[in-house]
Scaffold this motif. Structure first.
Motif, PDB file in Angstrom:
ATOM      1  N   LYS A  68      -8.288   0.916   1.398  1.00  0.00           N
ATOM      2  CA  LYS A  68      -7.170   0.381   0.136  1.00  0.00           C
ATOM      3  C   LYS A  68      -6.072  -0.410   0.893  1.00  0.00           C
ATOM      4  O   LYS A  68      -5.600   0.006   1.899  1.00  0.00           O
ATOM      5  N   GLY A  69      -5.842  -1.599   0.472  1.00  0.00           N
ATOM      6  CA  GLY A  69      -4.769  -2.220   1.000  1.00  0.00           C
ATOM      7  C   GLY A  69      -5.223  -3.143   2.055  1.00  0.00           C
ATOM      8  O   GLY A  69      -4.377  -4.043   2.710  1.00  0.00           O
ATOM      9  N   GLY A  70      -6.406  -3.079   2.670  1.00  0.00           N
ATOM     10  CA  GLY A  70      -6.847  -3.926   3.613  1.00  0.00           C
ATOM     11  C   GLY A  70      -7.298  -5.110   3.214  1.00  0.00           C
ATOM     12  O   GLY A  70      -7.437  -5.354   1.813  1.00  0.00           O
ATOM     13  N   ASN A  74      -7.951  -6.418  -0.680  1.00  0.00           N
ATOM     14  CA  ASN A  74      -7.132  -7.108  -1.355  1.00  0.00           C
ATOM     15  C   ASN A  74      -7.754  -8.597  -1.834  1.00  0.00           C
ATOM     16  O   ASN A  74      -7.598  -9.066  -3.196  1.00  0.00           O
TER      17      ASN A  74
ATOM     18  N   GLY B  15      -4.484  -4.252   6.402  1.00  0.00           N
ATOM     19  CA  GLY B  15      -4.856  -3.019   7.104  1.00  0.00           C
ATOM     20  C   GLY B  15      -3.887  -2.495   8.066  1.00  0.00           C
ATOM     21  O   GLY B  15      -3.544  -1.371   8.448  1.00  0.00           O
ATOM     22  N   VAL B  18      -1.012  -0.897   6.273  1.00  0.00           N
ATOM     23  CA  VAL B  18      -1.293   0.116   5.495  1.00  0.00           C
ATOM     24  C   VAL B  18      -1.788   1.386   6.380  1.00  0.00           C
ATOM     25  O   VAL B  18      -1.352   2.378   6.322  1.00  0.00           O
ATOM     26  N   ALA B  50      -2.174  -2.497  -3.358  1.00  0.00           N
ATOM     27  CA  ALA B  50      -2.622  -2.337  -1.749  1.00  0.00           C
ATOM     28  C   ALA B  50      -1.725  -1.330  -1.012  1.00  0.00           C
ATOM     29  O   ALA B  50      -1.761  -1.114   0.130  1.00  0.00           O
TER      30      ALA B  50
END
Lengths: 131, 161
Positions: A68-70, A74, B15, B18, B50
């Motif tokens: 998630k968030g990579g 995204n 990435g 995060v 994200a």
């Protein structure tokens, strides 16, 4: 049928699909797209082409992302927001989630139901063994 | 210090942020400051989605960002500030914003008018001037994609321009 797309940083998606084949056999409705070093534009282009094709070929598409968030997640989300969405996204894919999802696509026709099945399988598969 | 990390990254949240930076430095919230993203509801949605586990993401214009930065400095939670370009940080400083004296630089994509100066970092004339401006204000600018890599200072990186 629901199509499955796996996206990841590097080869994780391809390896996951390959590992899955050892247990569940070869799946015709699964595609993997890897983000390579320095290749965001190439990744996005491939993602768009693949999803355009899959949306036409399948009733709906479930995208399983590694993180998630990579960027792979995204960019997948961006596609769904900018295009029509018969698509659901689950970040945090692991092998148990993947296996449950691919083995359910034979009889589950509803994308929301499949997403719930995948989500639950992913979470429920993780535990510390009581030894 | 409530603003625990200031980063320039044209991929904004991905990435490296995060999985690494948000676990390496205290982070309860991320302030994304960018006029263009703030005006684009879809991009805004991508980045608020994200957020790393347990972290809230807010996307703000420079004007809104100035207020958020001053609030963050007296908050008990720790915040990251992420911008896409050094030009935004320069604007914040010029408008009286104070985000501290350390800036980290992550990936800045190759563009037709940009010159590659470090690994995964390409900068334009305008961006070079903005780095020089911050340097002249005593801000320490380190180029470091992930915590595990050695940081290289702007004073050294600018020689490659």
């Amino acid at each position: 049928m629901i199509g499955i797309l796996v996206t990841s940083h590097g080869d994780y998606c391809h390896s996951l699909i390959k590992s899955g084949e050892m247990i569940a056999g070869k799946q015709e409705n699964v595609v993997g797209i890897a983000l390579e070093e320095d290749g965001i534009e190439a990744f996005s282009q491939k993602l768009t082409e693949t999803l355009n094709d899959m949306v036409g070929r399948f009733d709906s598409v479930l995208i399983l992302c590694d993180l998630k968030g990579g960027t792979p997640c995204n960019e997948s989300l961006k596609y769904v927001l900018y295009n029509e969405s018969k698509i659901k996204i689950i970040p945090g894919v692991n092998l148990p989630m993947y296996l449950e999802v691919v083995s359910s696509t034979g009889f589950v026709k509803d994308i929301n139901e499949l997403a719930t099945i995948g989500h639950n399988a992913g979470i429920q598969s993780i535990e510390v063994l009581d030894i | 210090m409530p603003i625990s990390f200031v980063r320039i990254d044209d991929r904004v949240i991905h990435g490296q942020v995060v999985a690494r930076w948000s676990r390496f430095k205290p982070c309860n919230g991320i302030l994304v400051i960018d006029d263009k993203i703030a005006q684009d509801p879809l991009q805004k949605k991508v980045f608020t989605n994200a957020a790393p586990t347990g972290v809230k993401v807010g996307v703000y214009s420079v004007e809104e960002g100035l207020e958020k930065i001053s609030k963050a400095k007296i908050a008990k939670n720790s915040y990251f500030v992420i911008v896409k370009t050094p030009v935004t940080l320069m604007e914040i400083i010029e408008k009286g914003g104070d985000f501290g004296t350390e800036v980290n630089v992550g990936p800045m994509s190759a563009r037709s008018n940009a010159k590659t100066v470090a690994k995964n970092v390409a900068i334009t004339d305008e961006e070079k001037s903005a780095f020089d401006f911050m340097d002249s204000k005593g801000i320490d600018i380190d180029f470091q994609l992930i915590p595990d890599e050695t940081a290289i200072n702007w004073k050294k990186v600018r020689q490659n321009y």
